[in-house]
Design an enzyme around this catalytic site. Structure first.
Site, short mmCIF file in Angstrom:
data_model
loop_
_atom_site.label_atom_id
_atom_site.label_comp_id
_atom_site.label_asym_id
_atom_site.label_seq_id
_atom_site.Cartn_x
_atom_site.Cartn_y
_atom_site.Cartn_z
N LEU A 62 0.87 -1.17 0.00
CA LEU A 62 0.00 0.00 0.00
C LEU A 62 0.91 1.22 0.00
O LEU A 62 1.94 1.24 0.67
CB LEU A 62 -0.90 0.03 1.24
CG LEU A 62 -1.95 -1.07 1.39
CD1 LEU A 62 -2.68 -0.92 2.72
CD2 LEU A 62 -2.94 -1.06 0.24
N ASP A 63 0.52 2.25 -0.76
CA ASP A 63 1.29 3.49 -0.75
C ASP A 63 1.42 4.02 0.68
O ASP A 63 0.53 3.83 1.51
CB ASP A 63 0.62 4.56 -1.61
CG ASP A 63 0.61 4.21 -3.09
OD1 ASP A 63 1.37 3.30 -3.49
OD2 ASP A 63 -0.15 4.84 -3.83
N ARG A 64 2.51 4.70 0.93
CA ARG A 64 2.77 5.21 2.28
C ARG A 64 1.60 6.00 2.87
O ARG A 64 1.24 5.78 4.03
CB ARG A 64 4.04 6.06 2.27
CG ARG A 64 4.40 6.59 3.64
CD ARG A 64 5.79 7.18 3.69
NE ARG A 64 6.19 7.37 5.08
CZ ARG A 64 7.44 7.50 5.50
NH1 ARG A 64 8.42 7.46 4.62
NH2 ARG A 64 7.71 7.66 6.77
N VAL A 66 -1.53 5.74 2.43
CA VAL A 66 -2.79 4.98 2.44
C VAL A 66 -2.89 4.15 3.72
O VAL A 66 -1.90 3.59 4.20
CB VAL A 66 -2.87 4.06 1.21
CG1 VAL A 66 -4.14 3.22 1.22
CG2 VAL A 66 -2.79 4.88 -0.08
#
Length: 230
Positions: A62-64, A66
């Site tokens: 997951l993107d940072r 998110v």
């Protein structure tokens, strides 16, 4: 920050599902900030009194900025089989996103071609096939509106870098806090209002269908939107 038992949403011999905090990184990057991979190793080693490091397999990311549900493998068998499930698109994912701009319709499917700009670390969307572009598809549904914010359910069909962030912005609905993709202000604590709500898939060993959900962050803002969730 550390991972605690309260962060664990699911665990068995092969898998562990964690409720990720927005702002945490999954693996070490150029910032050298403490990663979830490291934190989970420490948590499992301490919990099970392991003499050496625990096995922690990164299945997906997951993107940072998110938040929400992310799974790790505790065994090599679990990692290999989960990798296959993701590759075969056998994992059903749902995200929740908050936007300020009213979507052009209450539900629909977004189909774009994406190109990653690695210098600027941003993904660009096109409505036609482009050279070196990757096809991206997701469906969305507006769950409701509260205080000028629209809550969207997002179900990605493909899994491209920054796909949801890029495609929603291309639709004219940048995610709240995501100034990288056109929202006027950045979020607090390196966060945006994108939340991994659920993952559903056949268990890689038991082969039983399972679904795990992550509650909304309790940050004084997100939890207000529980009233829009059924």
């Amino acid at each position: 920050m550390e991972i605690t038992q309260e962060d664990v949403l699911y665990e068995d011999n092969h898998l562990i599902g964690i409720n990720k905090r927005g702002g945490d990184i999954v693996q070490v990057d150029r910032t050298n900030d403490r990663s979830m991979e490291e934190m989970l190793d420490h948590f499992l080693t301490k919990k099970y009194h392991k003499p050496n490091k625990a096995f922690v397999g990164v299945i997906h990311r997951l993107d940072r900025p998110v938040s929400g549900l992310i799974f790790f493998a505790k065994t090599s068998k679990g990692l290999d089989r989960m990798n296959r499930l993701f590759h075969d698109r056998a994992v059903k994912k749902e995200y929740l996103a908050l936007v300020r701009e009213r979507p052009p319709r209450l539900s629909g499917v977004l189909k774009n071609w994406l190109i990653r700009d690695r210098k600027k670390m941003i993904t660009r969307a096109y409505d036609r096939e482009v050279k070196n572009g990757s096809y991206a598809e997701l469906s969305f549904e507006v769950l409701g509106e509260l205080n000028g914010y629209y809550l969207l359910s997002i179900r990605p069909i493909t899994g491209r870098t920054h796909q949801i962030r890029c495609q929603l912005a291309y639709m004219g609905c940048p995610i709240v806090g995501d100034n990288k993709y056109g929202y006027p202000r950045g979020g607090q604590r390196r966060t945006i209002c994108l939340h991994s709500r659920s993952l559903a898939f056949p268990h890689p060993v038991k082969e039983e269908w399972m679904e795990v959900r992550a509650p909304l962050p309790q940050d004084g803002f997100w939890e207000k939107f529980n009233v829009l969730l059924s």
